[in-house]
Design an enzyme around this catalytic site. Structure first.
Site, short mmCIF file in Angstrom:
data_model
loop_
_atom_site.label_atom_id
_atom_site.label_comp_id
_atom_site.label_asym_id
_atom_site.label_seq_id
_atom_site.Cartn_x
_atom_site.Cartn_y
_atom_site.Cartn_z
N HIS A 268 0.82 -1.22 0.00
CA HIS A 268 0.00 0.00 0.00
C HIS A 268 0.85 1.27 0.00
O HIS A 268 0.37 2.34 -0.34
CB HIS A 268 -1.00 0.00 1.16
CG HIS A 268 -0.41 0.31 2.51
ND1 HIS A 268 -0.09 -0.67 3.43
CD2 HIS A 268 -0.10 1.48 3.10
CE1 HIS A 268 0.38 -0.10 4.53
NE2 HIS A 268 0.39 1.21 4.35
N ASP B 93 0.11 -7.71 1.83
CA ASP B 93 0.53 -6.30 1.75
C ASP B 93 2.05 -6.21 1.71
O ASP B 93 2.68 -5.80 2.69
CB ASP B 93 -0.05 -5.53 2.93
CG ASP B 93 0.13 -4.03 2.82
OD1 ASP B 93 0.56 -3.56 1.74
OD2 ASP B 93 -0.15 -3.33 3.81
N SER C 119 4.23 2.54 8.02
CA SER C 119 3.92 1.52 7.01
C SER C 119 5.17 1.05 6.27
O SER C 119 6.03 1.85 5.92
CB SER C 119 2.94 2.08 5.99
OG SER C 119 1.64 2.12 6.50
#
Length: 272
Positions: free
Chosen positions: A81, A130, A217
């Protein structure tokens, strides 16, 4: 909430972790504290840790948006992402390495030349698989981190990144110890959103107070092996808020996609 960084947050839709269709833009009000109970990293503590950001003008601190880990001299592992919008323009990305301080004179900027996004990203649930790989323009002078190849349960894990602290985004990466949360408890926390095959969880279920957050992230989730070395077991992915009781952080489980990752790296080596 998908855990994006300062450079991407203003313009990116994020998954709330409630349902795969529940999305909303990050605002300043969404930024919750990071690594409560954590502390700044020391130089040399995480030599394979990198920041990921955009090429162009501005300081590394201004351009950094996600974290990543050097897994070979020319490949960085991060979250899908973080980079899915750069699939058609991977050369718009760079990595920052060589220091935990994004304002350090020792920081090295390296261009990205190619990107591999997990082909099954988003399946079978919204943030499953992810992970992504970045191919660097030139080798970095860094010993890669060892990657976990066997799924396991842990007691205490460790995460590190440049995410939101509640007072803004730090220039020096911070780290925090996190209790492991088993799949059953995590599934109860995120019914219909957690996939035990591709994800794992960490955080203090009862009290909250320790977690990764916006800006972390793509960064590493670590566990010690029997020799005391840090092993990469997960990638910062998403969570419902940050450091909230009952809402642990969710991480892509590296052991699940290790084979696919090796295949992608071999493809680059073979010129595919």
């Amino acid at each position: 909430m998908v855990r994006l960084g300062a450079g991407l947050a203003a313009a990116t839709l994020v998954w709330t972790g409630v349902t795969s269709s529940a999305q909303a833009a990050i605002s300043d009000d969404d930024l919750r504290p990071l690594v409560i109970g954590g502390q700044p990293a020391e130089e040399g503590q995480y030599p394979w840790l990198v920041g990921i950001g955009s090429s162009g003008e501005g300081t590394p601190w201004e351009r950094q948006s996600c974290g990543g880990s050097v897994i070979t001299k020319t490949v960085v592992l991060t979250a899908a992402h973080c980079v899915e919008d750069a699939v058609d323009d991977p050369e718009g990305l760079v990595i920052f390495s060589g220091s935990v301080d994004l304002e350090s004179d020792e920081l090295v900027e390296t261009a990205v030349t190619d990107l591999h996004l997990a082909h099954d990203y988003g399946e079978p649930v919204g943030s499953a698989n992810d992970w992504a790989l970045l191919l660097l323009d030139e080798p970095v002078d860094i010993d890669p981190i060892e990657v976990d190849v066997d799924p396991a349960e842990f007691e205490t894990l460790e995460a590190v990144g440049w995410g939101q602290t509640g007072e803004g985004y730090p220039t020096v990466a911070r780290w925090v110890e996190l209790p492991f949360v088993d799949d059953e408890a995590c599934s109860d926390a995120y019914p219909g959103a957690f996939d035990g095959q591709t994800m794992l969880c960490a955080g203090d279920l009862q009290n909250g107070g320790v977690d990764t957050c916006d800006g972390d992230s793509g960064g590493p989730l670590l566990a010690p092996d029997d020799k005391g070395r840090q092993i990469l077991v997960g990638i910062v992915s998403w969570g419902d808020g940050c450091a909230e009781p009952g809402s642990p952080g969710v991480y892509a489980e590296v052991a699940d996609f290790n084979g696919s990752m090796d295949d992608a790296i071999d493809g680059w080596a073979d010129g595919e």
